[in-house]
Design an enzyme around this catalytic site. Sequence first.
Site, mmCIF file in Angstrom:
data_model
loop_
_atom_site.group_PDB
_atom_site.id
_atom_site.type_symbol
_atom_site.label_atom_id
_atom_site.label_comp_id
_atom_site.label_asym_id
_atom_site.label_seq_id
_atom_site.Cartn_x
_atom_site.Cartn_y
_atom_site.Cartn_z
ATOM 1 N N TYR A 307 0.985 -1.162 -0.078
ATOM 2 C CA TYR A 307 0.048 0.034 0.052
ATOM 3 C C TYR A 307 0.809 1.259 0.233
ATOM 4 O O TYR A 307 1.925 1.323 0.539
ATOM 5 C CB TYR A 307 -0.905 -0.194 1.316
ATOM 6 N N ASP A 321 1.195 -12.211 0.539
ATOM 7 C CA ASP A 321 -0.164 -13.094 0.897
ATOM 8 C C ASP A 321 0.213 -14.543 1.166
ATOM 9 O O ASP A 321 -0.523 -15.287 1.713
ATOM 10 C CB ASP A 321 -1.058 -12.780 0.080
ATOM 11 N N GLY A 326 -0.494 -17.467 3.786
ATOM 12 C CA GLY A 326 -0.659 -18.895 3.092
ATOM 13 C C GLY A 326 -1.969 -18.615 2.043
ATOM 14 O O GLY A 326 -2.912 -18.526 2.517
ATOM 15 N N GLY A 328 -2.982 -20.963 -0.144
ATOM 16 C CA GLY A 328 -3.693 -22.031 0.116
ATOM 17 C C GLY A 328 -4.745 -22.165 1.264
ATOM 18 O O GLY A 328 -6.079 -22.635 1.250
ATOM 19 N N CYS A 330 -5.841 -19.736 2.807
ATOM 20 C CA CYS A 330 -7.016 -18.925 2.816
ATOM 21 C C CYS A 330 -8.039 -19.246 1.651
ATOM 22 O O CYS A 330 -8.977 -18.267 1.467
ATOM 23 C CB CYS A 330 -6.336 -17.418 2.532
ATOM 24 N N ASN A 408 -9.348 -8.895 3.173
ATOM 25 C CA ASN A 408 -10.364 -8.027 2.356
ATOM 26 C C ASN A 408 -10.356 -8.536 0.812
ATOM 27 O O ASN A 408 -11.712 -8.293 0.025
ATOM 28 C CB ASN A 408 -10.193 -6.638 2.571
ATOM 29 N N TYR A 409 -9.524 -9.078 0.256
ATOM 30 C CA TYR A 409 -9.449 -9.410 -1.142
ATOM 31 C C TYR A 409 -9.801 -10.843 -1.368
ATOM 32 O O TYR A 409 -9.335 -11.721 -0.764
ATOM 33 C CB TYR A 409 -8.068 -8.923 -2.061
ATOM 34 N N TYR A 411 -9.351 -13.770 -4.587
ATOM 35 C CA TYR A 411 -8.595 -13.750 -5.864
ATOM 36 C C TYR A 411 -9.200 -14.992 -6.421
ATOM 37 O O TYR A 411 -9.291 -16.442 -5.911
ATOM 38 C CB TYR A 411 -7.099 -14.116 -5.324
ATOM 39 N N HIS A 464 -2.466 0.999 -4.050
ATOM 40 C CA HIS A 464 -1.804 0.020 -3.966
ATOM 41 C C HIS A 464 -1.379 -0.769 -5.074
ATOM 42 O O HIS A 464 -2.181 -0.482 -5.865
ATOM 43 C CB HIS A 464 -2.454 -0.925 -2.888
ATOM 44 N N HIS A 466 -0.793 -4.948 -6.943
ATOM 45 C CA HIS A 466 -0.913 -6.147 -6.707
ATOM 46 C C HIS A 466 0.174 -7.046 -7.607
ATOM 47 O O HIS A 466 0.168 -6.724 -8.666
ATOM 48 C CB HIS A 466 -2.148 -7.035 -6.992
ATOM 49 N N ASP A 475 8.575 -28.008 -19.169
ATOM 50 C CA ASP A 475 9.352 -29.139 -19.798
ATOM 51 C C ASP A 475 8.888 -29.270 -21.446
ATOM 52 O O ASP A 475 7.965 -30.169 -21.544
ATOM 53 C CB ASP A 475 9.408 -30.537 -19.083
ATOM 54 N N ASP A 614 17.482 -27.878 -17.809
ATOM 55 C CA ASP A 614 16.279 -27.859 -17.186
ATOM 56 C C ASP A 614 15.814 -26.824 -16.394
ATOM 57 O O ASP A 614 16.617 -26.075 -15.529
ATOM 58 C CB ASP A 614 16.196 -28.959 -16.221
ATOM 59 N N ILE A 615 15.094 -25.869 -16.967
ATOM 60 C CA ILE A 615 14.801 -24.423 -16.692
ATOM 61 C C ILE A 615 13.539 -24.287 -16.207
ATOM 62 O O ILE A 615 12.582 -24.903 -16.597
ATOM 63 C CB ILE A 615 15.315 -23.428 -17.736
ATOM 64 N N HIS A 625 -3.332 -0.405 -8.575
ATOM 65 C CA HIS A 625 -4.717 -0.182 -8.360
ATOM 66 C C HIS A 625 -5.113 1.349 -7.691
ATOM 67 O O HIS A 625 -4.658 1.557 -6.630
ATOM 68 C CB HIS A 625 -5.271 -1.233 -7.468
#
Length: 676
Positions: A307, A321, A326, A328, A330, A408-409, A411, A464, A466, A475, A614-615, A625
Amino acid sequence: MAHSLKILFFLFSTLFIIPLSHQLEQHPLDSLTPNEFIRAQAIVNQSHPTSTTNLTFQYIGLNEPDKKAVLSWLQNHSTTTPPPRQAFVVARINHQTHELIIDLSRDDIVSDRIHHGFGYPSLTFEEQIGANQLVFNYAPFLAALNNRGLKAEKVVCGSFTVGWFGETKQNGRVVKIMCYYLDGTVNLYMRPIEAITVTVDLEAMKIIHFQDRLVVPVPKAAGTDYRESKQKPPFGPELKGITVVQPDGPSFTIDGSRVRWANWDFHLSFDARVGPIVSLASIYDAEKQEFRRVMYRGFVSELFVPYMDLTEEWYYRTFFDAGEYGYGLCAVPLEPLRDCPANAVYMGAFVAAQNGMPIEMPNVFCIFERNAGDVMWRHTETMIPPDLITEVRPDMSLVVRMVSTVGNYDYINDWEFKQIGSIKVTVGLTGLLEVRGSKYTHKDQIDEEVYGTLLAENTLGAYHDHFITYHLDLDVDGESNSFVKSKLQTVKVTDQTSPRKSYWKVVSETAKTESDAKIKLGSDSAELLVVNPNKRTKMGNFVGYRLIPGSVASPLMTDDDYPQIRAAFTEYNVWVTPYNKSEKWAGGIYTDQSRGDDTLATWTSRNRRIENKDIVLWYTLGFHHVPYQEDFPLMPTISTGFELRPANFFEYNPVLKVKGPNNVRWPNCSVSSSGL
């Protein structure tokens, strides 16, 4: 970002521990089962028997097996033993952070390392709830409410991480508690109680600092409630219903964590930190009569939400976040017919509670086929009179969706698989703004920097950002890949060979090292490709996939600003690194109060070689926002994303021979036309 007490309590109370059940054969990349959570918890507890009152589990997830072992097992499934199942555990034991790897096949500890560096593990729901509750037994806080004429029973609070701003000593695991007022609305974020700050020591679970700086008007409740039952006329136009019907059932199958649809085959799992993980995504090549791999593993690695408000209660609001709360953890249960269409199938997941026991999270994924009326390809030929030749193929796709409500958000995360060979990744932002209470009731009154937009009386929507960083281990037809940047270069015509004065051509550069692959998008036109330099089409082109970015945003904070030091991985939109199992979370393992010394930006400073290796491709999308009044009291969804699209991967259009759906039924409907 912060969670209110009541929201956390509701989410936590709706989850429940499931009993032990028979364990079926597992895929090496499957999420941990409830039984595995229980065993990991028991093993850690047994290894620290005197620490049970000072032992909390901050994270338990799959310790990803060695990639070579997984691929070997896939190639020889019937004869090869799968890699051992292991759990990665981050625990606080006697006020120290332990990293443990648990071998679940042998029920023992492979390693137990104490973290002595900067940063702390992510917060648990339980400790946030405990911290939020402390204020309601704290006399100075209650006096501050009374001074404002507020009722304590109408107050809810949330825990905010504090960041790092140049301190040389570590502050310990602390959060700042900020509170909101209900009393006539459930939209608590539109009614902040400004200028009261309570600092809580999470280890001691006690208040260590309190400040009541000044009294600011609490914004009004009127017009803020977003519940459908609370809305009053006038209403918008009512639309007639649209029904999604698949009379023959879905075209996809789910076998454990394996999903198959049309020409796609992939593995889907869940992680408390990052949410959905898509692995082993392969597409069927009808010409070669085989599945060819596109992506080994893809997921959201980190979200950075700083922010721009510099006031005392706001300057530290620079959230990570995934690493702090977390992504997941959330995740919320999806609402049938609202979050997902009628033809969706739902899947649940499990996370660990603070005591290490498994908690079921129902309906965190929905999977559905999408027919939005789009066209996959078409052509009408008018140059062969008297014939009029028209061929059209409707666009059908498969969507995997999860919604994560981080404070508050909300996703909305979509992984969309398309028959043309593309993987389209989209994130939609909706929910509630973080607003600051203010004395202002009209824009003309403002005579200072307020760091936001006046959305309603006494309500400032803070500016703010994101930034969402994705980890994409591509691969492309094999593990050895290269990253190619193909610039579109203008060429002037200086001779008389053509009446034209200019044209453009493609100039391709293959990145040799990590520094060659760092890209800030928006400065010039370029095609970004991951190719397999060891495989060519019949025409001699390297097989590949290209990254097609959506909207582009880059950080506007200075490089020496402390939040940006911690989030230096957002400095470039594109990074490429050699595969390293330990490099998966762009902000580092310990993001809370981190100092930027263990991030994607520091890993790449080694400038390792990435050609024909291997990348891993890292892509950061973003939003700057600037709130507008249409975002009040609840924000309509705004979306962006990117696409991974075949680039000389196939010999020709892979959907040339795709037929439309077998049965197109339009019940109780007639086709009509009218003039305009």
